[in-house]
Design a protein around this motif. Structure first.
Motif, PDB file in Angstrom:
ATOM      1  N   ASP A 142       1.707  19.205   1.244  1.00  0.00           N
ATOM      2  CA  ASP A 142       2.090  17.845   0.893  1.00  0.00           C
ATOM      3  C   ASP A 142       0.969  16.901   1.340  1.00  0.00           C
ATOM      4  N   LEU A 143       1.058  15.631   0.944  1.00  0.00           N
ATOM      5  CA  LEU A 143      -0.054  14.713   1.184  1.00  0.00           C
ATOM      6  C   LEU A 143      -0.318  14.476   2.668  1.00  0.00           C
ATOM      7  N   PRO A 144       0.686  14.240   3.523  1.00  0.00           N
ATOM      8  CA  PRO A 144       0.373  14.054   4.943  1.00  0.00           C
ATOM      9  C   PRO A 144      -0.335  15.259   5.561  1.00  0.00           C
ATOM     10  N   ALA A 145       0.108  16.466   5.216  1.00  0.00           N
ATOM     11  CA  ALA A 145      -0.528  17.665   5.772  1.00  0.00           C
ATOM     12  C   ALA A 145      -1.949  17.819   5.253  1.00  0.00           C
ATOM     13  N   ALA A 146      -2.160  17.496   3.988  1.00  0.00           N
ATOM     14  CA  ALA A 146      -3.502  17.608   3.412  1.00  0.00           C
ATOM     15  C   ALA A 146      -4.445  16.590   4.044  1.00  0.00           C
ATOM     16  N   VAL A 147      -3.977  15.350   4.181  1.00  0.00           N
ATOM     17  CA  VAL A 147      -4.820  14.317   4.785  1.00  0.00           C
ATOM     18  C   VAL A 147      -5.134  14.652   6.240  1.00  0.00           C
ATOM     19  N   ALA A 148      -4.189  15.265   6.932  1.00  0.00           N
ATOM     20  CA  ALA A 148      -4.419  15.636   8.327  1.00  0.00           C
ATOM     21  C   ALA A 148      -5.589  16.602   8.474  1.00  0.00           C
ATOM     22  N   LEU A 149      -5.862  17.410   7.454  1.00  0.00           N
ATOM     23  CA  LEU A 149      -6.971  18.361   7.504  1.00  0.00           C
ATOM     24  C   LEU A 149      -8.324  17.671   7.677  1.00  0.00           C
ATOM     25  N   ILE A 150      -8.411  16.409   7.244  1.00  0.00           N
ATOM     26  CA  ILE A 150      -9.709  15.717   7.303  1.00  0.00           C
ATOM     27  C   ILE A 150      -9.641  14.440   8.143  1.00  0.00           C
ATOM     28  N   SER A 151      -8.591  14.327   8.941  1.00  0.00           N
ATOM     29  CA  SER A 151      -8.475  13.129   9.792  1.00  0.00           C
ATOM     30  C   SER A 151      -7.891  13.483  11.155  1.00  0.00           C
TER      31      SER A 151
ATOM     32  N   ALA B  46       0.827  -1.199   0.000  1.00  0.00           N
ATOM     33  CA  ALA B  46       0.000   0.000   0.000  1.00  0.00           C
ATOM     34  C   ALA B  46       0.866   1.255   0.000  1.00  0.00           C
ATOM     35  N   THR B  47       0.287   2.348  -0.478  1.00  0.00           N
ATOM     36  CA  THR B  47       0.902   3.663  -0.333  1.00  0.00           C
ATOM     37  C   THR B  47       0.279   4.283   0.914  1.00  0.00           C
ATOM     38  N   ILE B  48       0.983   4.165   2.038  1.00  0.00           N
ATOM     39  CA  ILE B  48       0.415   4.516   3.334  1.00  0.00           C
ATOM     40  C   ILE B  48       0.730   5.973   3.666  1.00  0.00           C
ATOM     41  N   VAL B  49      -0.298   6.716   3.999  1.00  0.00           N
ATOM     42  CA  VAL B  49      -0.111   8.108   4.408  1.00  0.00           C
ATOM     43  C   VAL B  49      -0.086   8.161   5.931  1.00  0.00           C
ATOM     44  N   LEU B  50       1.122   8.306   6.467  1.00  0.00           N
ATOM     45  CA  LEU B  50       1.324   8.426   7.907  1.00  0.00           C
ATOM     46  C   LEU B  50       1.290   9.908   8.292  1.00  0.00           C
ATOM     47  N   PRO B  51       1.254  10.228   9.580  1.00  0.00           N
ATOM     48  CA  PRO B  51       1.176  11.636   9.980  1.00  0.00           C
ATOM     49  C   PRO B  51       2.307  12.506   9.446  1.00  0.00           C
ATOM     50  N   ASP B  52       3.497  11.919   9.258  1.00  0.00           N
ATOM     51  CA  ASP B  52       4.650  12.736   8.872  1.00  0.00           C
ATOM     52  C   ASP B  52       5.286  12.350   7.545  1.00  0.00           C
ATOM     53  N   ARG B  53       4.790  11.301   6.889  1.00  0.00           N
ATOM     54  CA  ARG B  53       5.420  10.889   5.636  1.00  0.00           C
ATOM     55  C   ARG B  53       4.502   9.915   4.888  1.00  0.00           C
ATOM     56  N   VAL B  54       4.888   9.664   3.634  1.00  0.00           N
ATOM     57  CA  VAL B  54       4.186   8.683   2.801  1.00  0.00           C
ATOM     58  C   VAL B  54       5.111   7.490   2.622  1.00  0.00           C
ATOM     59  N   VAL B  55       4.601   6.290   2.879  1.00  0.00           N
ATOM     60  CA  VAL B  55       5.387   5.064   2.783  1.00  0.00           C
ATOM     61  C   VAL B  55       4.945   4.277   1.555  1.00  0.00           C
ATOM     62  N   GLU B  56       5.855   4.086   0.608  1.00  0.00           N
ATOM     63  CA  GLU B  56       5.574   3.274  -0.575  1.00  0.00           C
ATOM     64  C   GLU B  56       5.780   1.796  -0.239  1.00  0.00           C
TER      65      GLU B  56
END
Length: 402
Positions: free
Chosen positions: A323-332, A8-18
């Motif tokens: 970036d993606l972690p910061a954007a995802v944090a807006l809704i989680s 999975a492409t995991i979106v963690l609080p501080d980074r994206v893990v491929e």
């Protein structure tokens, strides 16, 4: 049950893990890693084929349930039917925890009455078939005494998790003049000019008592350890008053000055995802994109349109705003933190509840699978009936549907 989501492409609080993997242990997130993953004969493995694995979305404010209960003026659908319709809609949008924004106003009948509020809370207490987590955000209209009295009867209910203070008096906040107030009420309720005149008379008569009602709401919330949000702040002076009251959440500031003042004061500032999606406010107020670019927004909510949440995240990333972690944090993570729920949900972190969503971009994001508390509660299927991007790697094992 233990199982593993792999590749999975995991979106963690501080980074994206491929090529990441997550072990789900009962209802919790277990270990997280990337590359080679643990394999045991008894633990099912599911290959996500590179799809995004995000934390389930946490929405602090959406009044879409009102349209499901009252699709037309004068038409009311049973709360239980509307709840189940909302549940399927929310899961399809990736929302795993919804705080339904329900208004406590001076209506005697309909969706904004205290009767409906209690009926809805009862349905939540009795329901055993919803997949998402459903809670209540009580919007207390302080320009009416009825809203405060209704709140008093709800305090202590386990599903009540957030209170916001509404003041929809014409001449401030969302309605800068009487004409805007009239237009909104006529459009949303179908009331006649004479009926709107009566509402205006009541609101004018109630204005002198608003400060007392605000103090009571804040005091009652403190006794029950409930967070309180302000609403439609239009000036830094108004924000300063809320800070004195101890409020730590500000939703839908209508001006940049108010948004920046709230953020600087340490309030968690929230705005509507539809505002981002459309590029402007539906009421002609502050642009959410402008406020995000100024660093004055901490969380986004569905407001009235749950399907707006995921698309705006990827649009903010594509335009280089976040970036993606910061954007995802807006809704989680950020809304969960504002509501005091981040010790349970909102991030992909070991020990938190396993509320997760599997998302593909095609090109707009599509939710393929939703897990709530480690249980698969929603799956998008192709016409062939197969589960795209997921296949079982341990014969005879399957994920529970509930």
């Amino acid at each position: 049950m233990r199982f593993l989501l792999a590749n999975a492409t995991i979106v963690l609080p501080d980074r994206v893990v491929e090529k990441g993997w997550v072990v789900i242990d009962q209802d919790r997130i277990g270990s997280i890693g990337c590359g080679a993953y643990p394999q045991t004969p008894t633990m099912p493995h599911f290959d996500l084929d590179g799809a995004y694995l995000l934390p389930g979305l946490v929405d602090l404010h959406c009044d879409a349930i009102e349209k499901l209960v009252q699709p037309r003026p004068g038409v009311e659908i049973e709360a239980g039917i509307a709840l189940h319709a909302a549940d399927r809609l929310l899961l399809g949008c990736g929302v795993t925890c919804q705080l339904h924004a329900l208004s406590l106003d001076d209506a005697e009948f309909g969706v904004r009455s205290d009767r409906f509020m209690h009926d809805f809370l009862h349905r939540l207490s009795m329901d055993r078939h919803c997949g998402a987590r459903h809670l209540v955000h009580a919007r207390v209209e302080v320009s009416s005494q009825r809203g405060l009295e209704a709140l008093k009867t709800m305090l202590g209910h386990p599903f009540l998790r957030l209170i916001s203070i509404m003041d929809h008096s014409p001449g401030q906040g969302q309605y800068v003049n009487e004409q805007m107030f009239r237009a909104y009420v006529a459009q949303t309720s179908g009331r006649s000019d004479a009926e709107i005149d009566e509402i205006l008379v009541r609101k004018r008569a109630a204005q002198a008592d608003i400060p007392r009602r605000i103090r009571q709401v804040v005091e009652l919330a403190a006794r029950h350890n409930l967070p309180v949000a302000s609403h439609d702040d239009d000036t830094p002076a108004k924000v300063a008053q809320w800070v004195e009251y101890g409020l730590r959440i500000a939703e839908f500031p209508t001006t940049m000055d108010a948004a920046q003042a709230a953020h600087a004061a340490g309030m968690a500032v929230g705005m509507g995802a539809p505002n981002v999606l459309r590029g402007k406010s539906s009421g002609g107020n502050l642009s959410a994109i402008t406020a995000i670019e100024a660093g004055a927004v901490d969380w986004l909510c569905a407001d009235y349109y749950p399907a707006s949440l995921l698309p705006v995240i990827f649009r903010l990333v594509d335009r280089g705003t976040l970036d993606l972690p910061a954007a995802v944090a807006l809704i989680s993570r950020n809304p969960a933190r504002a509501a005091g729920l981040d010790h349970l949900i909102g991030s992909i972190r070991p020990g938190l509840l396993a509320d997760l969503i599997v998302v593909q971009r095609v090109p707009d994001p599509v939710v393929h699978h939703v897990f709530v508390g480690g249980r698969l509660v929603y799956t998008w299927t192709e016409q062939s009936g197969t589960l795209p991007f997921i296949h079982q790697r341990a014969a005879g094992e399957s994920l529970p549907l509930r």
